[in-house]
Design a protein around this motif. Structure first.
Motif, short mmCIF file in Angstrom:
data_model
loop_
_atom_site.label_atom_id
_atom_site.label_comp_id
_atom_site.label_asym_id
_atom_site.label_seq_id
_atom_site.Cartn_x
_atom_site.Cartn_y
_atom_site.Cartn_z
N ARG A 53 0.82 -1.22 0.00
CA ARG A 53 0.00 0.00 0.00
C ARG A 53 0.85 1.27 0.00
NH1 ARG A 53 -5.31 -1.33 1.50
NH2 ARG A 53 -5.66 -3.48 0.80
N LEU A 54 2.16 1.12 -0.04
CA LEU A 54 3.02 2.31 -0.08
C LEU A 54 2.93 2.96 -1.46
CD1 LEU A 54 6.16 1.12 1.92
CD2 LEU A 54 4.07 2.22 2.74
N PRO A 55 3.20 4.26 -1.57
CA PRO A 55 2.91 5.01 -2.81
C PRO A 55 3.97 4.85 -3.90
CG PRO A 55 3.81 6.49 -1.17
CD PRO A 55 3.68 5.15 -0.48
N TYR A 56 4.25 3.60 -4.27
CA TYR A 56 5.28 3.35 -5.27
C TYR A 56 4.73 2.46 -6.39
CZ TYR A 56 8.10 4.75 -1.23
OH TYR A 56 8.61 5.43 -0.13
N ASP A 57 3.50 2.70 -6.80
CA ASP A 57 2.84 1.80 -7.75
C ASP A 57 2.51 2.47 -9.08
OD1 ASP A 57 0.91 3.52 -6.78
OD2 ASP A 57 -0.61 1.96 -6.45
N ARG A 58 3.30 3.47 -9.47
CA ARG A 58 3.02 4.19 -10.71
C ARG A 58 4.19 4.10 -11.68
NH1 ARG A 58 0.28 9.76 -8.27
NH2 ARG A 58 -1.47 8.73 -7.19
N ILE A 59 3.87 4.22 -12.96
CA ILE A 59 4.86 4.33 -14.03
C ILE A 59 4.83 5.76 -14.53
CG2 ILE A 59 5.59 3.52 -16.30
CD1 ILE A 59 4.13 0.89 -15.70
N GLU A 60 5.93 6.47 -14.36
CA GLU A 60 5.99 7.90 -14.70
C GLU A 60 6.87 8.09 -15.93
OE1 GLU A 60 8.02 11.96 -12.94
OE2 GLU A 60 7.41 10.38 -11.52
N HIS A 61 6.23 8.31 -17.08
CA HIS A 61 6.98 8.58 -18.31
C HIS A 61 7.37 10.05 -18.34
CE1 HIS A 61 6.40 4.66 -20.14
NE2 HIS A 61 5.17 4.67 -19.68
N ARG A 62 8.63 10.30 -18.66
CA ARG A 62 9.16 11.65 -18.59
C ARG A 62 9.34 12.26 -19.97
NH1 ARG A 62 13.28 10.58 -13.45
NH2 ARG A 62 11.60 10.64 -11.91
N ALA A 63 9.37 13.58 -20.00
CA ALA A 63 9.41 14.29 -21.27
C ALA A 63 10.66 13.97 -22.09
CB ALA A 63 9.33 15.80 -21.02
N ASP A 64 11.75 13.63 -21.40
CA ASP A 64 13.00 13.35 -22.13
C ASP A 64 13.04 11.93 -22.69
OD1 ASP A 64 13.35 11.81 -19.87
OD2 ASP A 64 15.25 12.71 -19.28
N ASN A 75 4.21 -6.72 -12.35
CA ASN A 75 4.87 -7.11 -13.61
C ASN A 75 3.90 -7.09 -14.78
OD1 ASN A 75 7.34 -9.60 -12.48
ND2 ASN A 75 7.07 -7.44 -11.97
N SER A 76 2.65 -7.46 -14.55
CA SER A 76 1.66 -7.45 -15.63
C SER A 76 1.41 -6.03 -16.13
CB SER A 76 0.36 -8.10 -15.16
OG SER A 76 -0.11 -7.48 -13.98
N ASP A 77 1.34 -5.08 -15.21
CA ASP A 77 1.13 -3.68 -15.60
C ASP A 77 2.35 -3.14 -16.33
OD1 ASP A 77 -1.42 -3.62 -14.46
OD2 ASP A 77 -0.64 -3.01 -12.51
N LEU A 78 3.53 -3.53 -15.89
CA LEU A 78 4.76 -3.06 -16.52
C LEU A 78 4.87 -3.58 -17.95
CD1 LEU A 78 7.46 -1.56 -16.31
CD2 LEU A 78 8.45 -3.67 -15.38
N SER A 79 4.68 -4.88 -18.14
CA SER A 79 4.84 -5.46 -19.47
C SER A 79 3.79 -4.96 -20.44
CB SER A 79 4.79 -6.99 -19.39
OG SER A 79 3.52 -7.43 -18.91
N GLY A 80 2.61 -4.57 -19.93
CA GLY A 80 1.54 -4.11 -20.80
C GLY A 80 1.48 -2.62 -21.01
N ASP A 81 2.34 -1.87 -20.32
CA ASP A 81 2.31 -0.41 -20.45
C ASP A 81 2.73 0.01 -21.86
OD1 ASP A 81 2.37 2.31 -18.81
OD2 ASP A 81 4.13 2.27 -20.14
N ARG A 82 1.94 0.87 -22.47
CA ARG A 82 2.19 1.24 -23.86
C ARG A 82 3.55 1.92 -24.05
NH1 ARG A 82 -1.87 4.77 -27.79
NH2 ARG A 82 -0.50 4.77 -29.64
#
Length: 343
Positions: A53-64, A75-82
């Motif tokens: 439940r700690l706040p480390y569950d996001r994928i943050e794509h950066r402008a660079d 892992n399922s969310d990571l492999s499926g992230d566009r």
């Protein structure tokens, strides 16, 4: 399985305090590796602190073009992230190669990096193992070592790191973000995050008690880079790598390699970055002859055992085939590969 206490962390500081204050207290995320080890008796925690439940569950794509992947991202969310699939396909391929769909839906990014070796002697509490009980010896050296390490090993341990994800991240120059037990933050390149066994194989990473992985940062890939993850295994699915490779290449107009990154799995106690081979290949056209010579140079310091020496040749072939596929247009015989070299 021994009885244990379960509690859920409300914030990172509370999680670290719980681990520091309690002997035998461990963090619990997806549990896909930890619970197996508990069933086998390899680890016997007195308390598990749930950190999901700690706040480390996001994928943050950066402008660079880089990305910060939270340690609790499944892992399922990571492999499926566009964005991951488009800009870091080797990582998506590695995650998909690493486990069943059920496991991917539970396993976390941070937990994947911290999974323990699948050496059968580490998992068998009736056998001596320096990684499990320092000073008892390494049963694998004189035993069934076919699937174990050939490089980076020591007389104390020949176990391999089992993570497919970590191999891809090694080739992508990943940086591990850590919250130290005292609250400070630290960023460690993945190449320095894992420790070679030496005479202390029980110490696998730079993490100290109470330290917590919060995320993994991937810098933007090189301009025009192509990449892949390829895995040789004994069966098509749900098997650990005999040998694997993550390759990232960027070429010049003449076909020479402007940049190349190679990381190997299944051959070492850590995700093995093949820097000797990279140095030989950079600036040159990647003929099969040169690729195999670079692989040979990488393994000059190898210490294979009788039943796993074949991994060295297999790694060379896998490197050559992977770089060929990334640099050679479909249907072409270019980039210096002769008909004989293409095989």
């Amino acid at each position: 399985m021994r009885p244990f206490t379960y509690e859920r962390a409300t914030d990172p500081g509370a999680a670290a305090t719980a681990v520091l204050d309690g002997a035998g207290t461990m963090f619990l995320a997806g549990g896909t590796n930890l619970v197996d080890l508990m069933k086998l008796g390899v680890v016997e925690p007195s308390t598990l602190v749930d950190i999901t439940r700690l706040p480390y569950d996001r994928i943050e794509h950066r402008a660079d073009g880089g990305v910060l992947i939270g340690a609790m991202v499944r892992n399922s969310d990571l492999s499926g992230d566009r964005g991951i699939r488009e800009r870091f396909p080797a990582l998506s391929q590695a995650v998909l190669a690493g486990a069943s769909g059920q496991l991917r839906s539970m396993a976390t990014t941070g937990g994947n990096l911290l999974q323990r070796t699948r050496c059968p002697y580490f998992q068998d509490v009736t056998k001596p193992c320096n990684k499990r009980e320092p000073g008892t010896g390494c049963s694998a050296i004189g035993g069934d070592h076919r699937d174990l390490g050939v490089i980076g090993t020591s007389v104390a341990c020949v176990a391999t790191n089992p993570s497919d994800m970590a191999v891809a991240m090694a080739a992508l120059d990943a940086v591990v973000h850590i919250r130290l037990a005292g609250g400070d933050e630290r960023a460690v390149p993945l190449s320095r995050f894992y420790l070679l066994p030496g005479d202390t194989p029980d110490r696998e990473t730079v993490l100290a008690p109470g330290d917590l992985i919060t995320g993994i940062e991937l810098p933007p890939p090189p301009d025009g880079a192509a990449m892949l993850y390829r895995k040789v295994r004994d069966r098509w699915s749900y098997a650990f790598a005999v040998v694997s490779v993550a390759a990232v290449v960027a070429t010049e107009a003449d076909g020479s390699l402007r940049e190349i990154r190679l990381a190997l799995g299944g051959v070492a106690p850590v995700p093995w970055r093949a820097r000797e081979a990279e140095g030989m290949l950079t600036g040159h056209r990647p003929t099969r002859t040169l690729l195999l010579a670079a692989a040979d140079a990488e393994f000059v310091v190898a210490r294979p055992l009788p039943r796993n020496e074949f991994k060295i040749g297999l790694a060379g072939d896998l490197i050559a085939a992977s770089v060929r596929d990334l640099t050679e247009p479909a249907g072409s015989t270019g980039n210096g590969f002769t008909r004989e070299e293409r095989g």
